[in-house]
Enzyme design. Structure first.
Site, PDB file in Angstrom:
ATOM      1  N   GLU A  60     -74.609 -34.313 -92.842  1.00  0.00           N
ATOM      2  CA  GLU A  60     -75.390 -34.360 -91.610  1.00  0.00           C
ATOM      3  C   GLU A  60     -75.784 -35.791 -91.262  1.00  0.00           C
ATOM      4  O   GLU A  60     -75.787 -36.184 -90.087  1.00  0.00           O
ATOM      5  CB  GLU A  60     -76.650 -33.498 -91.748  1.00  0.00           C
ATOM      6  N   ARG A 192     -55.789 -31.696-111.784  1.00  0.00           N
ATOM      7  CA  ARG A 192     -56.524 -32.543-112.727  1.00  0.00           C
ATOM      8  C   ARG A 192     -57.420 -33.523-111.972  1.00  0.00           C
ATOM      9  O   ARG A 192     -58.542 -33.815-112.393  1.00  0.00           O
ATOM     10  CB  ARG A 192     -55.547 -33.313-113.619  1.00  0.00           C
ATOM     11  N   ASP A 208     -47.340 -31.105-128.545  1.00  0.00           N
ATOM     12  CA  ASP A 208     -46.867 -31.932-127.434  1.00  0.00           C
ATOM     13  C   ASP A 208     -47.413 -33.355-127.414  1.00  0.00           C
ATOM     14  O   ASP A 208     -46.875 -34.204-126.693  1.00  0.00           O
ATOM     15  CB  ASP A 208     -47.240 -31.261-126.095  1.00  0.00           C
ATOM     16  N   LEU A 212     -53.085 -35.784-121.058  1.00  0.00           N
ATOM     17  CA  LEU A 212     -54.021 -34.989-120.259  1.00  0.00           C
ATOM     18  C   LEU A 212     -54.786 -35.848-119.257  1.00  0.00           C
ATOM     19  O   LEU A 212     -55.970 -35.618-118.984  1.00  0.00           O
ATOM     20  CB  LEU A 212     -55.004 -34.225-121.157  1.00  0.00           C
ATOM     21  N   GLU A 303     -55.315 -25.685-119.678  1.00  0.00           N
ATOM     22  CA  GLU A 303     -53.871 -25.949-119.630  1.00  0.00           C
ATOM     23  C   GLU A 303     -53.139 -25.529-120.892  1.00  0.00           C
ATOM     24  O   GLU A 303     -51.993 -25.906-121.104  1.00  0.00           O
ATOM     25  CB  GLU A 303     -53.622 -27.438-119.339  1.00  0.00           C
ATOM     26  N   GLY A 305     -53.196 -23.663-125.172  1.00  0.00           N
ATOM     27  CA  GLY A 305     -51.995 -22.843-125.118  1.00  0.00           C
ATOM     28  C   GLY A 305     -52.312 -21.371-125.013  1.00  0.00           C
ATOM     29  O   GLY A 305     -53.407 -20.968-124.599  1.00  0.00           O
TER      30      GLY A 305
END
Length: 375
Positions: A60, A192, A208, A212, A303, A305
């Protein structure tokens, strides 16, 4: 092609514009809501604005500053009830009154107990005509994160996964790069970029070795807080997560009383160790969400597992899903699917997904929806 606004009233057209303005700050206003405002006089927009970031002027105020003297006698369209209390900024309701606004069209009331109708009452007491409920559903959907957080003090949880057409997340040999295409992966980085924190289990880290972080090709990159579920502190000190902990805030969640040597080493690397109660299935996720809420983490992206997904679903903590389906077939009885755990015995016990929307990313299909849990 038919104009999407052709069947909307003039009030709805201006409100949709205000909602579009509000959405420009997605992921940047937490713990505040996204808010957009438009000032209209004699059928023309004379001012507009949106809330950019918590602690800065509200929508505003930006609109009033743009309109200047033209604000007097105008109609304000705002996506959320103007605040009526002193926080990090003065009350917007007071600024609206002082500017001489004639009418206020408000999409939805503010669920914040500090406001909750008081802003509307203040405007009405000052003689301003108030209409509430224009594009209310769109306004609530826009601020679903804020509504969840302000009412529960816990983050809104989005589960993201990707699978093949036959429901696999990897081949029988464990290979999984890449199931989704480049366009889908870029959208994940957009997620993300607009979430406060990202959660994975230790299994994902060990398999992996992910970063991230956010890697968008253009625009501002915001790295979410990394939350690693690691009950026994198994995370390798040489992992990318640990090595980059001083550049990207990281919380490793473990059981009470972890091995002191491991804990000290991770803290020395810049990682926060969060000790939470344990259950037979892992860490207590309800306790965890409360703790994250205390840190003003309003939105959480899961994300991986599969066991982490299963745990959040079992505890009914997933608020929304983002499910990518790639047009590929892996086959194989032993090839894993996206959700672990023990599953359900009966079809009628399945978690149903409601209010679904579909979006294509190249040849990948993305399904967005909301879980409906059995009572």
């Amino acid at each position: 092609m038919e104009n999407v606004f052709s069947k909307r009233t003039q009030d709805e057209v201006y409100m949709m514009h205000a909602l579009s303005l509000a959405g420009r700050a997605r992921g940047r206003t937490n713990p505040n809501p996204m808010v957009g405002a438009v000032l209209v006089k004699d059928g023309k927009i004379v001012g507009e604005g949106w809330h950019h970031k918590a602690g800065t002027p509200h929508a505003e105020v930006h609109a009033l500053q743009m309109a200047a003297e033209k604000a007097r006698g105008s109609t304000l369209y705002v996506t959320l009830e103007p605040c009526s209390h002193y926080g990090k900024t003065p009350p917007c309701a007071d600024a609206v009154i002082e500017a001489g606004i004639k009418k206020a069209v408000i999409a939805i009331k503010d669920p914040n107990p500090l406001v909750a109708g008081q802003g509307i009452e203040k405007l009405q007491t000052a003689g301003i005509e108030v209409t509430v409920g224009v594009c209310a559903e769109e306004a609530r959907n826009l601020n679903e994160v804020f509504f969840k957080y302000i009412q529960t003090h816990q983050p809104f949880v989005l589960l993201k996964t990707a699978m093949t057409l036959d429901g696999k997340i990897a081949t029988t040999s464990g290979n999984s790069r890449w199931i989704s295409n480049e366009s889908s992966r870029q959208y994940v980085h957009e997620l993300r970029n607009t979430h406060d924190a990202i959660v994975v289990g230790i299994g994902t880290v060990l398999k992996d070795d992910p970063m991230l972080n956010t890697r968008l090709k253009s625009g501002e990159n915001h790295d979410p807080v990394r939350v690693i579920l690691d009950r026994q502190l198994q995370i390798p000190p040489t992992s990318q997560i640990v090595c980059s902990a001083r550049k990207q805030q990281t919380i490793v969640v473990c059981a009470f009383h972890p091995e002191e040597k491991k804990k000290r080493a991770l803290e020395a690397a810049g990682i926060e160790i969060l000790e939470v109660p344990s259950t037979d299935q892992g860490v207590d996720l309800h306790f965890l969400l409360k703790e994250l809420g205390k840190r003003e983490i309003c939105s959480l992206l899961i994300e991986g597992g599969g066991e982490v997904y299963a745990s959040f679903l079992r505890e009914r903590l997933v608020d929304k899903i983002c499910w990518f389906i790639a047009p590929k077939i892996f086959g194989g009885k032993m090839a894993p699917g996206p959700i672990g755990g023990v599953g359900v015995d009966l079809v009628e016990d399945a978690v149903a997904i409601e209010r679904m929307t579909l979006q294509w990313f190249g040849h990948d299909l993305c399904i967005m929806g909301y879980p409906c849990y059995k009572k």
